[in-house]
Design a protein around this motif. Structure first.
Motif, mmCIF file in Angstrom:
data_model
loop_
_atom_site.group_PDB
_atom_site.id
_atom_site.type_symbol
_atom_site.label_atom_id
_atom_site.label_comp_id
_atom_site.label_asym_id
_atom_site.label_seq_id
_atom_site.Cartn_x
_atom_site.Cartn_y
_atom_site.Cartn_z
ATOM 1 N N ASP A 188 0.950 -1.335 0.084
ATOM 2 C CA ASP A 188 -0.107 0.075 -0.087
ATOM 3 C C ASP A 188 0.910 1.193 0.137
ATOM 4 O OD1 ASP A 188 -1.763 2.110 0.264
ATOM 5 O OD2 ASP A 188 -2.993 1.012 2.035
ATOM 6 N N LYS B 24 0.222 3.928 2.572
ATOM 7 C CA LYS B 24 0.682 3.675 3.804
ATOM 8 C C LYS B 24 2.237 4.039 4.121
ATOM 9 C CE LYS B 24 1.202 -0.110 7.150
ATOM 10 N NZ LYS B 24 2.646 -0.284 7.190
ATOM 11 N N GLU C 24 4.314 6.881 6.193
ATOM 12 C CA GLU C 24 5.410 6.422 7.230
ATOM 13 C C GLU C 24 6.653 7.369 6.540
ATOM 14 O OE1 GLU C 24 3.892 2.047 7.891
ATOM 15 O OE2 GLU C 24 5.555 2.437 6.492
ATOM 16 N N VAL D 75 -5.592 5.307 3.212
ATOM 17 C CA VAL D 75 -5.143 5.877 4.512
ATOM 18 C C VAL D 75 -4.491 7.120 4.374
ATOM 19 C CG1 VAL D 75 -4.978 3.674 5.510
ATOM 20 C CG2 VAL D 75 -3.127 4.674 4.445
#
Length: 418
Positions: free
Chosen positions: A249, A252, A256, A316
């Motif tokens: 992903d 994601k 990060e 996300v």
């Protein structure tokens, strides 16, 4: 086994990877004298051109070479690089392969005269099993970059790279997995995305590969698709088998700290310029993944399967702005995950189309006695993989047997020669 200069061999298989070995197994089963020419050694493609943490993206149970199905303790796991090499080496030892290693075919002419680095031989029939990953493909923009750069086939691990931030170009399977490898190692990664789709690793209680297998997707012949060329040359979905398998992903990763960009466009040697299509690329990848889930849902409903419900994916992270430039200052290296090109320049037999792609039907060319094996989508999704090459090898060897009996196959038609 040694190659004898000037020898004549009924069937020559060029390439000793999984496709060539599968073909050899069927030739051996038919009692046909043949030789397999391997430029390096069995498993060298996996050993020498894959990074240290590389693993299969398809479950081990799909590894089913002729006469040698996977029989390990982790059928739903994913073999890592050295295990893949071991699997091929064990397969080679499972039957008496007439293979000559360290000998490269350098020219194939009419009449099936084959020049090699160990001499010249002739054959009645030839099977080209050299695989799809032959010449690393680099864009011309690479010529104008002054930072260290390497192709994905040269990447091994984060420690081989110089200090600094890393730019990975390309979001096919290799690009995404290498970006993840660097990201997990704590390197600052910039990733130039493209139009590659993604797929979920698991959905509704099973690996998505298992669902698609049940649905018959992997046995669907390419001639059943309306857009044959689009299917044959499409980019693979990105996903990983790392640590037991999971989604990749990119959103994601962005949360990060990975820095995402659109498609790489150009450079003036000081900075790189990118297209304003990052959001589009991410949305497209997600849409393909969710579309696959739609087809699984429909299959489950149609078959009345008792499968657990699962909430759908929700993004996300969304790009609030798309960076269109990146300064090369501070970039320690660029990794080009931009694929490969075939190199058939050694073949002097006219069996190629205007793009240089072999013209064939299920590996049978218009030149009687010449065949290909191991091409991506040669017949099905699994043609270039452990999962489907066995069927293709059996089909090609059946045609070899028929031709030796006087039946010539041309472009899917056949005639008996008196």
């Amino acid at each position: 086994m040694q190659l004898i200069d000037g020898a004549h061999v009924p069937v020559v298989v060029v390439g000793g990877g999984q496709a060539g070995l599968a073909t050899s197994w069927h030739l051996t089963a038919q009692g046909l004298e043949h030789v397999v020419l391997e430029a390096e050694s069995v498993g060298s493609e996996w050993r020498n051109r894959r990074w240290d943490s590389f693993c299969l993206v398809t479950p081990n149970w799909q590894c089913s070479l002729p006469g040698f199905p996977y029989d390990g303790t982790d059928p739903d796991g994913f073999m890592v690089r050295d295990e893949i090499v071991g699997y091929l080496e064990s397969y080679r030892q499972s039957y008496d392969v007439p293979i000559v290693e360290g000998v490269r075919a350098t020219r194939l002419e009419h009449g099936f005269r084959i020049t090699t680095t160990a001499g010249t031989i002739t054959a009645d029939q030839v099977v080209v099993a050299t695989g799809p990953y032959q010449r690393p493909s680099l864009p011309r923009i690479a010529e104008r970059l002054v930072v260290p750069q390497l192709h994905s086939s040269q990447y091994r691990n984060p420690d081989q790279l110089p200090p600094g931030e890393i730019l990975v170009v390309g979001t096919g399977q290799s690009g995404c997995q290498i970006a993840e490898d660097l990201h997990l190692a704590g390197r600052t990664v910039h990733l130039a995305t493209g139009s590659a789709p993604r797929v979920a690793r698991f959905y509704r209680g099973l690996d998505v590969v298992a669902w698609l297998d049940r649905m018959g997707y992997y046995s669907k012949g390419i001639d059943e698709f309306d857009d044959v060329d689009a299917v044959r040359f499409r980019v693979n979905h990105y996903v990983t088998g790392r640590d037991g398998g999971r989604d990749i992903d990119l959103r994601k990763f962005a949360l990060e700290g990975m820095r995402l960009y659109g498609r790489l466009l150009d450079t003036d040697r000081q900075e790189l310029r990118f297209a304003d299509d990052l959001a589009q690329n991410l949305d497209h990848a997600d849409a393909v993944s969710e579309g696959i889930k739609d087809s699984i849902d429909a299959y489950i409903a149609a078959e009345g399967i008792d499968a657990p419900e699962e909430p759908r994916y929700r993004p996300v992270w969304e790009p609030t702005e798309t960076p269109e430039t990146l300064s090369l200052q501070g970039i320690g290296a660029v990794i080009w995950s931009t694929g490969f090109r075939r190199d058939d320049s050694w073949i002097q037999v006219p069996v190629f189309d205007g793009r240089g792609y072999p013209t064939h039907r299920r590996g049978v060319t218009s030149e009687p006695g010449m065949y290909f094996i191991g091409l991506p989508w040669q017949h099905t999704w699994g043609s270039g993989r452990f999962g489907g090459v066995a069927d293709d090898a059996r089909y090609v060897v059946d045609r070899i047997v028929e031709q030796r009996a006087g039946v010539h196959w041309i472009a899917g038609l056949h005639r008996t020669v008196a």
